[in-house]
Design an enzyme around this catalytic site. Structure first.
Site, PDB file in Angstrom:
ATOM      1  N   ARG A  18       4.231 -20.198  34.980  1.00  0.00           N
ATOM      2  CA  ARG A  18       4.702 -19.589  36.223  1.00  0.00           C
ATOM      3  C   ARG A  18       4.598 -18.071  36.151  1.00  0.00           C
ATOM      4  NH1 ARG A  18      10.454 -22.213  36.474  1.00  0.00           N
ATOM      5  NH2 ARG A  18      10.364 -21.200  34.447  1.00  0.00           N
ATOM      6  N   CYS A  49       6.296 -12.802   7.786  1.00  0.00           N
ATOM      7  CA  CYS A  49       5.725 -11.745   6.934  1.00  0.00           C
ATOM      8  C   CYS A  49       4.928 -10.769   7.802  1.00  0.00           C
ATOM      9  CB  CYS A  49       4.942 -12.326   5.776  1.00  0.00           C
ATOM     10  SG  CYS A  49       3.710 -13.552   6.228  1.00  0.00           S
ATOM     11  N   HIS A  57      -9.767  -5.135   9.419  1.00  0.00           N
ATOM     12  CA  HIS A  57      -8.643  -5.496  10.288  1.00  0.00           C
ATOM     13  C   HIS A  57      -9.065  -5.638  11.747  1.00  0.00           C
ATOM     14  CE1 HIS A  57      -5.663  -5.763   7.320  1.00  0.00           C
ATOM     15  NE2 HIS A  57      -5.539  -4.481   7.052  1.00  0.00           N
ATOM     16  N   ALA A 113      -0.891 -13.832  -2.249  1.00  0.00           N
ATOM     17  CA  ALA A 113       0.112 -12.865  -1.813  1.00  0.00           C
ATOM     18  C   ALA A 113       1.261 -13.617  -1.135  1.00  0.00           C
ATOM     19  CB  ALA A 113      -0.527 -11.834  -0.888  1.00  0.00           C
ATOM     20  N   ARG A 164     -10.492  -2.928  -4.822  1.00  0.00           N
ATOM     21  CA  ARG A 164     -10.559  -3.992  -3.801  1.00  0.00           C
ATOM     22  C   ARG A 164     -11.778  -3.730  -2.945  1.00  0.00           C
ATOM     23  NH1 ARG A 164      -6.016  -6.351  -0.597  1.00  0.00           N
ATOM     24  NH2 ARG A 164      -6.993  -8.113   0.463  1.00  0.00           N
ATOM     25  N   GLY A 212       0.823  -1.214   0.000  1.00  0.00           N
ATOM     26  CA  GLY A 212       0.000   0.000   0.000  1.00  0.00           C
ATOM     27  C   GLY A 212       0.857   1.264   0.000  1.00  0.00           C
ATOM     28  N   GLU A 245     -10.981  -4.130   3.799  1.00  0.00           N
ATOM     29  CA  GLU A 245     -10.281  -4.393   5.077  1.00  0.00           C
ATOM     30  C   GLU A 245     -10.507  -3.288   6.115  1.00  0.00           C
ATOM     31  OE1 GLU A 245      -9.786  -6.578   2.549  1.00  0.00           O
ATOM     32  OE2 GLU A 245      -8.547  -7.807   3.857  1.00  0.00           O
ATOM     33  N   GLN A 248      -0.677  -0.218  -5.421  1.00  0.00           N
ATOM     34  CA  GLN A 248      -1.856  -0.078  -4.567  1.00  0.00           C
ATOM     35  C   GLN A 248      -1.878   1.301  -3.913  1.00  0.00           C
ATOM     36  OE1 GLN A 248      -2.751  -1.654  -0.474  1.00  0.00           O
ATOM     37  NE2 GLN A 248      -4.141  -2.980  -1.617  1.00  0.00           N
ATOM     38  N   GLN A 255       4.620 -15.802  10.408  1.00  0.00           N
ATOM     39  CA  GLN A 255       5.737 -15.565  11.333  1.00  0.00           C
ATOM     40  C   GLN A 255       6.823 -14.627  10.793  1.00  0.00           C
ATOM     41  OE1 GLN A 255       5.429 -19.968  12.822  1.00  0.00           O
ATOM     42  NE2 GLN A 255       7.207 -19.068  13.780  1.00  0.00           N
ATOM     43  N   LEU A 297      13.319 -20.876  19.999  1.00  0.00           N
ATOM     44  CA  LEU A 297      13.560 -21.502  18.702  1.00  0.00           C
ATOM     45  C   LEU A 297      12.248 -21.597  17.945  1.00  0.00           C
ATOM     46  CD1 LEU A 297      15.143 -23.319  16.677  1.00  0.00           C
ATOM     47  CD2 LEU A 297      14.236 -25.233  17.979  1.00  0.00           C
ATOM     48  N   TYR A 322     -10.404  -0.018   5.623  1.00  0.00           N
ATOM     49  CA  TYR A 322      -9.669   1.230   5.384  1.00  0.00           C
ATOM     50  C   TYR A 322     -10.632   2.345   4.959  1.00  0.00           C
ATOM     51  CZ  TYR A 322      -5.202  -1.239   5.821  1.00  0.00           C
ATOM     52  OH  TYR A 322      -4.122  -1.950   6.315  1.00  0.00           O
ATOM     53  N   TRP A 333      -3.691 -13.849  19.244  1.00  0.00           N
ATOM     54  CA  TRP A 333      -5.088 -13.665  19.659  1.00  0.00           C
ATOM     55  C   TRP A 333      -5.965 -14.805  19.158  1.00  0.00           C
ATOM     56  CZ3 TRP A 333      -9.223 -13.151  16.235  1.00  0.00           C
ATOM     57  CH2 TRP A 333      -8.905 -12.866  14.909  1.00  0.00           C
TER      58      TRP A 333
HETATM   59  P1  NAP Z   1       8.711 -21.659  25.129  1.00  0.00           P
HETATM   60  O1  NAP Z   1       7.943 -20.796  24.222  1.00  0.00           O
HETATM   61  O2  NAP Z   1      10.040 -21.226  25.581  1.00  0.00           O
HETATM   62  O3  NAP Z   1       7.770 -21.972  26.366  1.00  0.00           O
HETATM   63  C1  NAP Z   1       8.181 -22.737  27.411  1.00  0.00           C
HETATM   64  C2  NAP Z   1       7.121 -22.681  28.509  1.00  0.00           C
HETATM   65  O4  NAP Z   1       7.592 -23.427  29.562  1.00  0.00           O
HETATM   66  C3  NAP Z   1       6.869 -21.293  28.991  1.00  0.00           C
HETATM   67  O5  NAP Z   1       5.481 -21.125  29.097  1.00  0.00           O
HETATM   68  C4  NAP Z   1       7.549 -21.240  30.354  1.00  0.00           C
HETATM   69  O6  NAP Z   1       6.677 -20.451  31.129  1.00  0.00           O
HETATM   70  C5  NAP Z   1       7.599 -22.691  30.775  1.00  0.00           C
HETATM   71  N1  NAP Z   1       8.804 -23.037  31.512  1.00  0.00           N
HETATM   72  C6  NAP Z   1      10.077 -22.668  31.264  1.00  0.00           C
HETATM   73  N2  NAP Z   1      10.917 -23.229  32.147  1.00  0.00           N
HETATM   74  C7  NAP Z   1      10.168 -23.985  32.966  1.00  0.00           C
HETATM   75  C8  NAP Z   1      10.461 -24.806  34.087  1.00  0.00           C
HETATM   76  N3  NAP Z   1      11.696 -24.976  34.516  1.00  0.00           N
HETATM   77  N4  NAP Z   1       9.434 -25.401  34.709  1.00  0.00           N
HETATM   78  C9  NAP Z   1       8.183 -25.255  34.275  1.00  0.00           C
HETATM   79  N5  NAP Z   1       7.843 -24.485  33.229  1.00  0.00           N
HETATM   80  C10 NAP Z   1       8.822 -23.854  32.573  1.00  0.00           C
HETATM   81  O7  NAP Z   1       8.977 -23.058  24.482  1.00  0.00           O
HETATM   82  P2  NAP Z   1       8.021 -24.050  23.726  1.00  0.00           P
HETATM   83  O8  NAP Z   1       6.595 -23.918  24.094  1.00  0.00           O
HETATM   84  O9  NAP Z   1       8.693 -25.343  23.959  1.00  0.00           O
HETATM   85  O10 NAP Z   1       8.171 -23.604  22.253  1.00  0.00           O
HETATM   86  C11 NAP Z   1       9.389 -23.688  21.597  1.00  0.00           C
HETATM   87  C12 NAP Z   1       9.420 -22.763  20.451  1.00  0.00           C
HETATM   88  O11 NAP Z   1       8.601 -23.197  19.408  1.00  0.00           O
HETATM   89  C13 NAP Z   1       8.949 -21.400  20.867  1.00  0.00           C
HETATM   90  O12 NAP Z   1       9.896 -20.444  20.488  1.00  0.00           O
HETATM   91  C14 NAP Z   1       7.717 -21.217  20.150  1.00  0.00           C
HETATM   92  O13 NAP Z   1       7.569 -19.882  19.713  1.00  0.00           O
HETATM   93  C15 NAP Z   1       7.829 -22.159  18.968  1.00  0.00           C
HETATM   94  N6  NAP Z   1       6.511 -22.557  18.614  1.00  0.00           N
HETATM   95  C16 NAP Z   1       5.716 -21.640  18.106  1.00  0.00           C
HETATM   96  C17 NAP Z   1       4.441 -21.949  17.838  1.00  0.00           C
HETATM   97  C18 NAP Z   1       3.533 -20.920  17.280  1.00  0.00           C
HETATM   98  O14 NAP Z   1       2.378 -21.000  17.484  1.00  0.00           O
HETATM   99  N7  NAP Z   1       4.003 -19.932  16.560  1.00  0.00           N
HETATM  100  C19 NAP Z   1       3.959 -23.203  18.080  1.00  0.00           C
HETATM  101  C20 NAP Z   1       4.802 -24.147  18.618  1.00  0.00           C
HETATM  102  C21 NAP Z   1       6.082 -23.799  18.902  1.00  0.00           C
HETATM  103  P3  NAP Z   1       6.942 -20.063  32.637  1.00  0.00           P
HETATM  104  O15 NAP Z   1       8.413 -19.838  32.747  1.00  0.00           O
HETATM  105  O16 NAP Z   1       6.110 -18.835  32.859  1.00  0.00           O
HETATM  106  O17 NAP Z   1       6.428 -21.190  33.419  1.00  0.00           O
HETATM  107 FE1  SF4 Z   2       3.567 -17.867   4.276  1.00  0.00          FE
HETATM  108 FE2  SF4 Z   2       4.603 -18.059   6.741  1.00  0.00          FE
HETATM  109 FE3  SF4 Z   2       6.112 -17.434   4.627  1.00  0.00          FE
HETATM  110 FE4  SF4 Z   2       4.368 -15.668   5.588  1.00  0.00          FE
HETATM  111  S1  SF4 Z   2       6.143 -16.468   6.643  1.00  0.00           S
HETATM  112  S2  SF4 Z   2       4.718 -16.168   3.455  1.00  0.00           S
HETATM  113  S3  SF4 Z   2       2.699 -17.021   6.127  1.00  0.00           S
HETATM  114  S4  SF4 Z   2       5.060 -19.363   4.988  1.00  0.00           S
END
Ligand code: NAP
Ligand code: SF4
Length: 675
Positions: A563, A342, A253, A311, A215, A59, A165, A101, A340, A659, A167, A578
């Site tokens: 925690r 984009c 949005h 897109a 659009r 845009g 959207e 756009q 993630q 990670l 706008y 969300w």
């Molecule tokens: P994370 O995001 O680092 O979460 C770990 C969780 O464990 C936190 O909620 C933490 O909260 C808790 N924790 C940490 N140490 C702890 C301990 N000693 N005892 C008890 N609880 C503890 O790790 P993850 O859930 O394993 O995910 C790994 C990565 O994959 C993340 O970076 C995540 O972004 C990615 N991922 C992303 C998506 C997504 O939807 N985009 C989906 C899956 C995975 P507290 O410390 O508050 O308890």
């Molecule tokens: Fe598609 Fe994810 Fe790449 Fe965005 S980051 S273009 S949503 S695969």
């Protein structure tokens, strides 16, 4: 003979012909704001080489008050024309077509100068808009017209006028944001006067042989949104005013219904565009969650639209159309709709890229060239980091051996794909498998890499991933405690009441997995629509079901604990957190924060609260699932260190904290680009 006769058919617009039915939809990548016009030009030129018929830029603001935020790209001066001409020239030199756009954000503009039909603040911006008077409205029209004529001067093949959207132009259409009583408000004829007038005046200014895409919001997904009769009335008026093509917009949005996230079914809104087919005689484009040539072909062959807009898939693979033309659709890097790299980047003020393709928007910076010297490269670990490194090294001409002790490639992606709403990960793993096979990577599965085995290679890359963190909770060795790995790999089936320890990405995923049973709504459009309360805008304004979201009853009662005392999911993706929160809330998942884990026994999980460990509470559950984060799996790297074998460490084995596949793939690609 192609498998995609409809998608690859040309589209004659009278004064020009589009070579196929694929539009690259507008994306706010942030590239235009870098002012590095060579980089912008290369981004679009790469996609032109990939044979997409027509591209729409991000845009571009017609004036300061309408720009999405201070510093956003505008088209208002001769200097802008000069800069954009670099882009249009490069696109044309590569056989492409491109439209600019024009985006006037109205009350969505993130700045104190924002203007709107009425002074109604948007829920997604802190800035209350100023109400425009007659003169102010005329200024907006003439600024948009000026913007279009400058775009034409810069060599664009057309403009897209952003009318959806939520706008500026969209804000005039609905009574929620337009409370005016003059000729720009009141009756629907009055409320649609501005969009129609804008198209009429732009057409008048640019002449006949210039594409004008409008659009149009076909389903607003906000209370008091347009009815479908109003959509049709507007579309007809927009056609009469001189538009060449109508493109589909889905949802404002501020809508609280996901429209492009990965849990939205593929082509979930094509049926809405289909309702407009036959009502206007200009081509109609449909959009949202179309990410493979098969889906595009299905949408077109069933008469949902004349053209499809994709897109994000063009970020994931610039050569989407070219590969489909060549009969190599299985080589197309799939957009998994994760947002993630984009949209999450856009909303964090960072340049966009793509989780699957880190070269997106980095065409001039992350260059993968033949290496000159062929090296033997061993990559240990066939998760996203290792796969990306292996593919990039192979692309550069190295001899690559990819080793994993598992019986399949994909690493943690194989767990993600089990989560309802994350079905796109299946396609991602399939794509990696196709590519490593096709590129001639020597894949050795069910193989334990040893120091001895790795000693003879020129380069060794360790991508051994992560291990679950041990939260050291007394009683965690009980039969009622499972790791997320056991649950997502279906080696453990928890009972009806479950506590999930850890509310990171994996805790959310596991909770989602536990509350669902049977077919995922992502695979079943009617069920998904019922779950989120989406209905036909011909029946209810804006397409919102009056009864609201009606999810299926949860398969289990889940308590999700952390925690930290902060809001659950605060660190999830900016544009998707969300959705994950709402989805779990709809399934009655209980969010409990600020806990200390005291112990586990056969009754369940004992917790206390706060630093003083007050309020001891038993959470009575049948099973407990550990999602307490991860630590690097470095055993092999340490053994190599001890033996003096040099190596590189990437992905979770390098840094486990925060990670995700985005960092893993990016790191693997960048390392291999330098070997
Ligand atoms: P994370 O995001 O680092 O979460 C770990 C969780 O464990 C936190 O909620 C933490 O909260 C808790 N924790 C940490 N140490 C702890 C301990 N000693 N005892 C008890 N609880 C503890 O790790 P993850 O859930 O394993 O995910 C790994 C990565 O994959 C993340 O970076 C995540 O972004 C990615 N991922 C992303 C998506 C997504 O939807 N985009 C989906 C899956 C995975 P507290 O410390 O508050 O308890
Ligand atoms: Fe598609 Fe994810 Fe790449 Fe965005 S980051 S273009 S949503 S695969």
């Amino acid at each position: 003979m192609t498998n995609y006769p409809n998608m690859l058919a040309p589209l004659d617009l009278g004064f020009t012909t589009l070579k196929n039915r694929v539009l690259m939809g507008s994306m706010h990548t942030g590239l235009e704001e870098t002012k590095d016009w060579n980089r912008v030009a290369e981004f679009y030129a790469e996609r032109a080489r990939g044979e997409v018929a027509l591209m729409v830029t991000g845009g571009i603001g017609p004036n300061l008050e309408g720009s999405v935020l201070p510093g956003a790209a505008m088209m208002t001066t001769d200097k802008d024309v000069e800069n954009h001409a670099i882009v249009t020239q490069r696109v044309h030199d590569n056989g492409g077509k491109i439209a600019m756009q024009i985006l006037h954000a109205g009350r969505y503009a993130y700045g104190p100068m924002c203007v709107a039909p009425s002074p109604v603040k948007s829920p997604i911006s802190p800035f209350p808009p100023a109400e425009l008077d007659e003169e102010g409205i005329e200024k907006q029209i003439s600024d948009i017209v000026n913007c279009a004529t400058l775009a034409q001067k810069a060599g664009y093949d057309g403009v897209e006028i952003m009318g959806s959207e939520g706008y500026f132009l969209n804000q005039f259409l609905v009574i929620h944001t337009n409370k005016r009583e003059d000729r720009w408000g009141g009756s629907y004829e009055n409320r649609m006067r501005l969009p129609v007038e804008v198209v009429r005046r732009v057409r008048e200014a640019v002449g006949t042989d210039f594409i004008i895409i409008y659009r149009l919001s076909m389903i607003d997904l906000v209370p008091n949104g347009s009815t479908f009769d109003e959509v049709v009335q507007l579309a007809k008026a927009i056609e009469a005013a001189g538009a060449t093509i109508i493109n589909t917009g889905i949802g404002w949005h501020e809508a609280r219904i996901p429209t492009i996230a990965t849990s939205v079914p593929r082509a979930a809104f094509a049926w809405v565009t289909k309702k407009l087919m036959g009502q206007v005689s200009i081509p109609v484009i449909t959009s949202n969650r179309i990410n493979t040539p098969e889906v595009a072909e299905e949408v077109l062959s069933t008469g949902c639209a004349d053209m499809v807009s994709m897109a994000r898939p063009m970020l994931a693979d610039a050569h989407f159309v070219a590969k489909a033309m060549a009969g190599k659709a299985d080589h197309i890097a799939p957009c998994i709709a994760c947002n993630q790299a984009c949209l999450d980047h856009t909303f964090s003020g960072k340049l966009s890229s793509c989780l699957v393709n880190p070269r997106a928007c980095a065409e001039t910076e992350l260059v993968v060239e033949p290496s000159g010297v062929v090296k033997s490269v061993a990559v240990v670990g066939a998760g996203p980091a290792g796969l990306a490194a292996a593919m990039t090294a192979r692309e550069r001409g190295h001899a690559v051996t990819l080793i994993d002790r598992a019986s399949e490639i994909g690493g943690q992606l194989n767990m993600a794909k089990q989560v309802p709403g994350k079905e796109e990960f299946w396609g991602l793993v399939d794509w990696f498998r196709t590519m490593v096979d096709d590129m001639g990577v020597d894949v050795r599965l069910e193989t334990e890499a040893t120091v001895e085995m790795l000693s003879g290679f020129d380069e060794v890359i360790i991508a051994t991933g992560v291990l679950p963190r041990d939260p050291e909770i007394p009683g965690q060795d009980g039969a009622n405690v499972h790791s997320y790995i056991d649950v997502l790999r279906k080696n453990a089936v928890p009972g009806k009441r479950v506590a999930v320890i850890g509310a990171g990405g994996i805790g959310f995923d596991v909770s989602e997995f536990l509350v669902h049973e049977g077919e995922s709504p992502t695979e079943n459009l009617p069920e998904w629509m019922t779950e989120w309360g989406v209905t036909d805008p011909a029946e209810h304004r804006g397409g919102l079901a009056p009864e609201g979201p009606q999810p299926e009853a949860p398969a289990r009662a889940v308590t999700l604990l952390q925690r930290k005392a902060e809001k659950h999911g605060k660190r999830l993706g900016k544009t998707t957190g969300w959705i994950h929160r709402s989805a779990l809330k709809m399934k009655d998942v209980e969010f409990v924060g600020g806990v200390n884990y005291e112990r586990i026994d056969e009754q369940g999980l004992h917790v206390s609260f706060g630093e003083a460990r007050e309020n001891p509470t038993l959470i009575e559950v049948d099973d407990i699932v550990m999602c307490a984060g991860q630590i690097p799996a470095r055993g092999l790297a340490e053994a190599l260190d001890a033996a003096g074998v040099s190596h590189h460490i990437i992905g979770g084995a390098d840094v486990a904290a925060e990670l995700d596949a985005k960092r893993a793939i990016d790191q693997g690609t960048r390392l291999a680009a330098t070997l």
